[in-house]
Design a protein around this motif. Structure first.
Motif, short mmCIF file in Angstrom:
data_model
loop_
_atom_site.label_atom_id
_atom_site.label_comp_id
_atom_site.label_asym_id
_atom_site.label_seq_id
_atom_site.Cartn_x
_atom_site.Cartn_y
_atom_site.Cartn_z
N ARG A 1 41.80 -71.25 49.79
CA ARG A 1 42.28 -70.27 50.76
C ARG A 1 43.06 -69.13 50.12
O ARG A 1 43.22 -68.08 50.74
CB ARG A 1 43.13 -70.96 51.82
CG ARG A 1 42.33 -71.82 52.79
CD ARG A 1 43.19 -72.40 53.88
NE ARG A 1 44.21 -73.29 53.36
CZ ARG A 1 45.24 -73.73 54.05
NH1 ARG A 1 45.42 -73.35 55.29
NH2 ARG A 1 46.11 -74.55 53.50
N TYR B 1 37.22 -67.14 47.78
CA TYR B 1 37.92 -67.47 49.02
C TYR B 1 37.01 -68.23 49.96
O TYR B 1 35.86 -67.87 50.18
CB TYR B 1 38.39 -66.18 49.69
CG TYR B 1 38.92 -66.35 51.09
CD1 TYR B 1 40.11 -67.04 51.33
CD2 TYR B 1 38.22 -65.84 52.19
CE1 TYR B 1 40.60 -67.21 52.62
CE2 TYR B 1 38.71 -65.99 53.48
CZ TYR B 1 39.89 -66.68 53.69
OH TYR B 1 40.37 -66.84 54.97
N ASP C 1 37.95 -70.48 53.67
CA ASP C 1 38.79 -71.22 54.62
C ASP C 1 37.83 -71.87 55.60
O ASP C 1 37.07 -71.18 56.29
CB ASP C 1 39.73 -70.26 55.35
CG ASP C 1 40.68 -70.96 56.32
OD1 ASP C 1 40.40 -72.12 56.70
OD2 ASP C 1 41.69 -70.34 56.71
#
Length: 276
Positions: free
Chosen positions: A34, A52, A54
């Motif tokens: 994250r 990245y 999430d």
């Protein structure tokens, strides 16, 4: 051709150990997290893409898959490792925490898996490893939410294996016991309300029992070896138990009826017998 694995939740703990192990065994590694801007070690390594992701953000999942394919051209394995643990009396737990628990451990896992399936289907090859827990087959007091998600992961995995086997995809479940990781820190969220006095004896008993269990936990590298074996052993095995405590507990569960096993758990956590 060098194989590539995409791993969620690699900033700390088990996910980080898995990423390091696969790289040491010659794999390309897509290390997702994250906060990739805070990562220093992985960004300096060859055959490692830090990006990245999430699991609560579907667009970030799709972007991470695109970045991985742009860098390495192919993904051969997915390790759904990102996880979060919400413990405590259900009555004391906010709806936000309840939703987050299932968003991360269940819906995030499903979204990441769904994002990789078209690629695996096109290649007629791929392995999906879902990190469950011994807590996916055995439940402890005050773990209503966490165990609910891990029981879900077990069912999802068992059903999905049938669905994808004909397109060349294997599904594996790794069931660790306790691990010496950050799961007991920022990935562990305990809710309690002291005003709910009826629950406080159980809160104290469970807290006292979990302390020694966490202190004796093995390092995550041992579990990472089990994950690597699940990906590379070429078998149709679904479940991989990781850790002596998990092996002992799951065997005890298999050997006992409900009443006997539940009484043993109550005794382990210092709780009164159910009949009292």
């Amino acid at each position: 051709m060098t194989q590539t694995v995409l791993i969620t939740g690699t900033s700390t703990g088990l996910g980080r150990a898995i990423a390091k192990l696969f790289r040491s065994r010659g794999w390309n590694v897509v290390a997702t997290m994250r906060n990739p801007g805070a990562e220093q070690e992985f960004t300096e390594l060859d055959n490692m893409l830090v990006t990245y992701l999430d699991v609560q953000d579907p667009e970030s999942i799709e972007a991470a898959v695109r970045a991985a394919l742009a860098r390495f051209g192919r993904i051969d394995a997915l390790v759904n490792n990102a996880g979060y643990g919400a413990y405590g009396p259900l009555e004391a737990t906010s709806l936000d925490r309840i939703h987050r628990q299932f968003d991360v451990n269940v819906f995030g896992l499903l979204a990441t898996t769904k994002a990789l399936l078209p690629h695996f289907r096109a290649n007629r090859s791929g392995t999906i490893v879902n990190i469950s827990s011994m807590g996916g087959r055995v439940a402890f007091p005050l773990g209503t939410l966490y165990h609910g998600t891990k029981f879900a992961v077990e069912g999802i995995s068992e059903a999905l294996q049938y669905e994808v086997s004909d397109i060349g995809v294997r599904v594996k479940v790794v069931e660790p016991g306790t691990i010496r990781t950050d799961f007991g820190g920022r990935s562990f969220d305990f809710s309690n309300d002291p005003a709910l006095s009826e629950y406080q004896p159980m809160v104290e008993a469970v807290s006292n029992a979990f302390g020694p269990m966490a202190g004796a936990a093995p390092e995550p590298e041992a579990v990472a070896e089990t994950v690597h074996r699940a990906v590379t052993d070429g078998t149709g095995t679904l479940r991989y138990v990781a850790g002596a405590d998990a092996e002992q507990l799951l065997k005890a569960r298999a050997d006992a009826d409900d009443a006997t096993f539940f009484a043993g758990v109550r005794a382990q956590f210092g709780l009164r017998p159910a009949s009292e």
